[in-house]
Motif scaffolding. Structure first.
Motif, PDB file in Angstrom:
ATOM      1  N   ARG A  85       2.649   6.910  -7.011  1.00  0.00           N
ATOM      2  CA  ARG A  85       1.792   8.336  -7.630  1.00  0.00           C
ATOM      3  C   ARG A  85       2.227   9.346  -7.083  1.00  0.00           C
ATOM      4  NH1 ARG A  85      -4.638   6.329  -8.641  1.00  0.00           N
ATOM      5  NH2 ARG A  85      -4.246   5.223  -8.559  1.00  0.00           N
ATOM      6  N   VAL A  86       2.320   9.423  -5.912  1.00  0.00           N
ATOM      7  CA  VAL A  86       3.531  11.103  -5.249  1.00  0.00           C
ATOM      8  C   VAL A  86       4.546  11.315  -6.111  1.00  0.00           C
ATOM      9  CG1 VAL A  86       3.973  12.262  -2.869  1.00  0.00           C
ATOM     10  CG2 VAL A  86       1.695  10.544  -2.872  1.00  0.00           C
ATOM     11  N   TYR A  87       5.494  10.348  -5.929  1.00  0.00           N
ATOM     12  CA  TYR A  87       6.655  10.513  -6.223  1.00  0.00           C
ATOM     13  C   TYR A  87       6.552  10.864  -8.182  1.00  0.00           C
ATOM     14  CZ  TYR A  87      11.697  10.223  -6.621  1.00  0.00           C
ATOM     15  OH  TYR A  87      13.001  10.277  -6.331  1.00  0.00           O
ATOM     16  N   ALA A  88       5.869  10.296  -8.379  1.00  0.00           N
ATOM     17  CA  ALA A  88       5.912  10.773 -10.430  1.00  0.00           C
ATOM     18  C   ALA A  88       4.698  12.500  -9.482  1.00  0.00           C
ATOM     19  CB  ALA A  88       4.568  10.869 -10.496  1.00  0.00           C
ATOM     20  N   ALA A  94      14.913  10.941  -0.177  1.00  0.00           N
ATOM     21  CA  ALA A  94      15.451   9.916   0.760  1.00  0.00           C
ATOM     22  C   ALA A  94      14.373   9.362   0.803  1.00  0.00           C
ATOM     23  CB  ALA A  94      15.864  10.480   1.973  1.00  0.00           C
ATOM     24  N   ILE A  95      13.352   9.824   1.117  1.00  0.00           N
ATOM     25  CA  ILE A  95      11.758   9.063   1.152  1.00  0.00           C
ATOM     26  C   ILE A  95      11.454   7.896   0.338  1.00  0.00           C
ATOM     27  CG2 ILE A  95       9.109   9.247   1.334  1.00  0.00           C
ATOM     28  CD1 ILE A  95       9.703  11.983   2.954  1.00  0.00           C
ATOM     29  N   ASN A  96      11.843   8.448  -1.075  1.00  0.00           N
ATOM     30  CA  ASN A  96      11.829   7.572  -2.197  1.00  0.00           C
ATOM     31  C   ASN A  96      12.661   5.977  -1.576  1.00  0.00           C
ATOM     32  OD1 ASN A  96      11.185   6.649  -4.622  1.00  0.00           O
ATOM     33  ND2 ASN A  96      13.345   7.158  -5.506  1.00  0.00           N
ATOM     34  N   VAL A 130       0.494  -0.902   0.161  1.00  0.00           N
ATOM     35  CA  VAL A 130      -0.097   0.166  -0.173  1.00  0.00           C
ATOM     36  C   VAL A 130       1.288   0.863   0.256  1.00  0.00           C
ATOM     37  CG1 VAL A 130      -1.664   1.234   1.359  1.00  0.00           C
ATOM     38  CG2 VAL A 130      -2.216  -1.320   0.916  1.00  0.00           C
ATOM     39  N   ILE A 131       1.436   0.887   0.952  1.00  0.00           N
ATOM     40  CA  ILE A 131       3.224   2.509   0.886  1.00  0.00           C
ATOM     41  C   ILE A 131       3.148   2.225  -0.410  1.00  0.00           C
ATOM     42  CG2 ILE A 131       5.367   3.486   1.989  1.00  0.00           C
ATOM     43  CD1 ILE A 131       4.470   1.802   3.968  1.00  0.00           C
ATOM     44  N   GLN A 132       3.920   1.861  -1.339  1.00  0.00           N
ATOM     45  CA  GLN A 132       4.649   1.690  -2.763  1.00  0.00           C
ATOM     46  C   GLN A 132       3.974   1.832  -3.736  1.00  0.00           C
ATOM     47  OE1 GLN A 132       6.226  -2.539  -2.104  1.00  0.00           O
ATOM     48  NE2 GLN A 132       8.079  -2.047  -1.615  1.00  0.00           N
ATOM     49  N   GLU A 133       2.410   1.444  -3.693  1.00  0.00           N
ATOM     50  CA  GLU A 133       1.311   2.175  -4.396  1.00  0.00           C
ATOM     51  C   GLU A 133       1.038   3.515  -4.413  1.00  0.00           C
ATOM     52  OE1 GLU A 133      -1.325  -1.212  -4.242  1.00  0.00           O
ATOM     53  OE2 GLU A 133      -0.919  -2.120  -4.798  1.00  0.00           O
ATOM     54  N   THR A 134       0.852   4.131  -3.527  1.00  0.00           N
ATOM     55  CA  THR A 134       0.629   5.032  -3.095  1.00  0.00           C
ATOM     56  C   THR A 134       1.634   6.090  -2.805  1.00  0.00           C
ATOM     57  OG1 THR A 134       0.142   4.370  -1.162  1.00  0.00           O
ATOM     58  CG2 THR A 134      -1.361   6.467  -1.007  1.00  0.00           C
ATOM     59  N   TRP A 135       3.059   5.608  -2.918  1.00  0.00           N
ATOM     60  CA  TRP A 135       4.126   6.719  -2.525  1.00  0.00           C
ATOM     61  C   TRP A 135       4.676   7.053  -4.949  1.00  0.00           C
ATOM     62  CZ3 TRP A 135       6.428  10.151  -0.815  1.00  0.00           C
ATOM     63  CH2 TRP A 135       8.166  10.603  -1.048  1.00  0.00           C
ATOM     64  N   GLU A 170      -3.765  16.160  -1.298  1.00  0.00           N
ATOM     65  CA  GLU A 170      -3.178  15.681  -2.344  1.00  0.00           C
ATOM     66  C   GLU A 170      -3.910  14.739  -3.519  1.00  0.00           C
ATOM     67  OE1 GLU A 170       0.191  17.555  -3.907  1.00  0.00           O
ATOM     68  OE2 GLU A 170      -0.385  19.088  -2.572  1.00  0.00           O
ATOM     69  N   TYR A 171      -3.750  13.626  -2.495  1.00  0.00           N
ATOM     70  CA  TYR A 171      -3.685  12.381  -2.934  1.00  0.00           C
ATOM     71  C   TYR A 171      -4.801  11.373  -2.523  1.00  0.00           C
ATOM     72  CZ  TYR A 171       0.348  13.549  -5.959  1.00  0.00           C
ATOM     73  OH  TYR A 171       1.437  14.029  -6.062  1.00  0.00           O
ATOM     74  N   ALA A 172      -6.427  12.192  -2.287  1.00  0.00           N
ATOM     75  CA  ALA A 172      -7.318  11.936  -0.992  1.00  0.00           C
ATOM     76  C   ALA A 172      -7.839  10.516  -1.907  1.00  0.00           C
ATOM     77  CB  ALA A 172      -8.388  12.605  -0.661  1.00  0.00           C
ATOM     78  N   ASN A 173      -7.932  10.673  -3.288  1.00  0.00           N
ATOM     79  CA  ASN A 173      -8.903   8.878  -3.882  1.00  0.00           C
ATOM     80  C   ASN A 173      -7.980   7.963  -3.203  1.00  0.00           C
ATOM     81  OD1 ASN A 173      -6.456  10.530  -5.288  1.00  0.00           O
ATOM     82  ND2 ASN A 173      -6.990   9.510  -7.471  1.00  0.00           N
ATOM     83  N   VAL A 174      -7.113   8.335  -3.374  1.00  0.00           N
ATOM     84  CA  VAL A 174      -6.064   6.754  -2.658  1.00  0.00           C
ATOM     85  C   VAL A 174      -5.308   6.491  -1.336  1.00  0.00           C
ATOM     86  CG1 VAL A 174      -5.068   6.680  -5.338  1.00  0.00           C
ATOM     87  CG2 VAL A 174      -3.298   8.188  -3.627  1.00  0.00           C
ATOM     88  N   PHE A 175      -5.272   7.591  -1.075  1.00  0.00           N
ATOM     89  CA  PHE A 175      -5.255   7.820   0.658  1.00  0.00           C
ATOM     90  C   PHE A 175      -6.460   7.259   1.038  1.00  0.00           C
ATOM     91  CE2 PHE A 175      -3.000   9.160   4.241  1.00  0.00           C
ATOM     92  CZ  PHE A 175      -1.294   8.998   3.890  1.00  0.00           C
TER      93      PHE A 175
END
Length: 166
Positions: A26-29, A81-83, A19-24, A131-136
């Motif tokens: 989108r964020v990291y894009a 770093a978070i990535n 779940v963390i990797q999937e949400t990330w 910013e990512y309410a649809n996947v968070f």
């Protein structure tokens, strides 16, 4: 002082890592823009944090911060770093070493109080959730709360290791 109480991170399950990797992903894009949003909110909510940044410590206007090349550069470093941590969630030694480097640098070189990592990761979760309410989803929020604790725990452990005292 916050550093006296060392928190333990909860184990992040394989499902939560996914779940963390999937949400990330989108964020990291939108890495730089999200990172800038996180830092601006961080500095607006916790202006005392700006004391550690000579390049933008006197900036009050969020638009001025947004245009700052130094702030954008730091946002890219934070997000990078978070990535690295997210990409290596299945390699606990790599996660520990990356976060230990971050912690030691901020303790020894920059003299940043460790509580700011808790504040920053809290702001990070707020911004991502908005910013990512649809996947968070609630599931993602729970997983990211563990991730936040993991980051804070490892970074502050590095402070303890170097004998942080301020």
């Amino acid at each position: 002082m916050e550093i006296e109480r060392w928190e333990r991170s909860e184990e992040i399950s394989d499902a939560e890592k996914k779940v963390i990797q999937e949400t990330w992903s989108r964020v990291y894009a939108n890495c730089e823009d999200v990172g800038v949003s996180i830092l601006i909110r961080f500095f607006v909510n916790f202006p005392s944090a700006k004391q550690y940044f000579s390049q933008f410590k006197h900036m009050e206007d969020p638009l001025e911060m947004e245009r700052s090349l130094q702030l954008r550069k730091h946002a890219r470093r934070v997000m990078g770093a978070i990535n690295t941590v997210v990409e290596n969630l299945n390699d606990s030694e790599k996660v520990s070493s990356v976060l230990a480097l971050v912690g030691k640098a901020h303790a020894l070189k920059y003299k940043v109080e460790p509580i700011y990592f808790k504040k920053l990761t809290g702001v990070m979760l707020e911004v991502i959730a908005e910013e990512y309410a649809n996947v968070f989803t609630p599931e993602a929020h729970s997983a990211w709360t563990k991730m936040r604790t993991l980051i804070y725990t490892h970074v502050t452990a590095a402070y303890k290791e170097v004998g942080w005292a301020q």
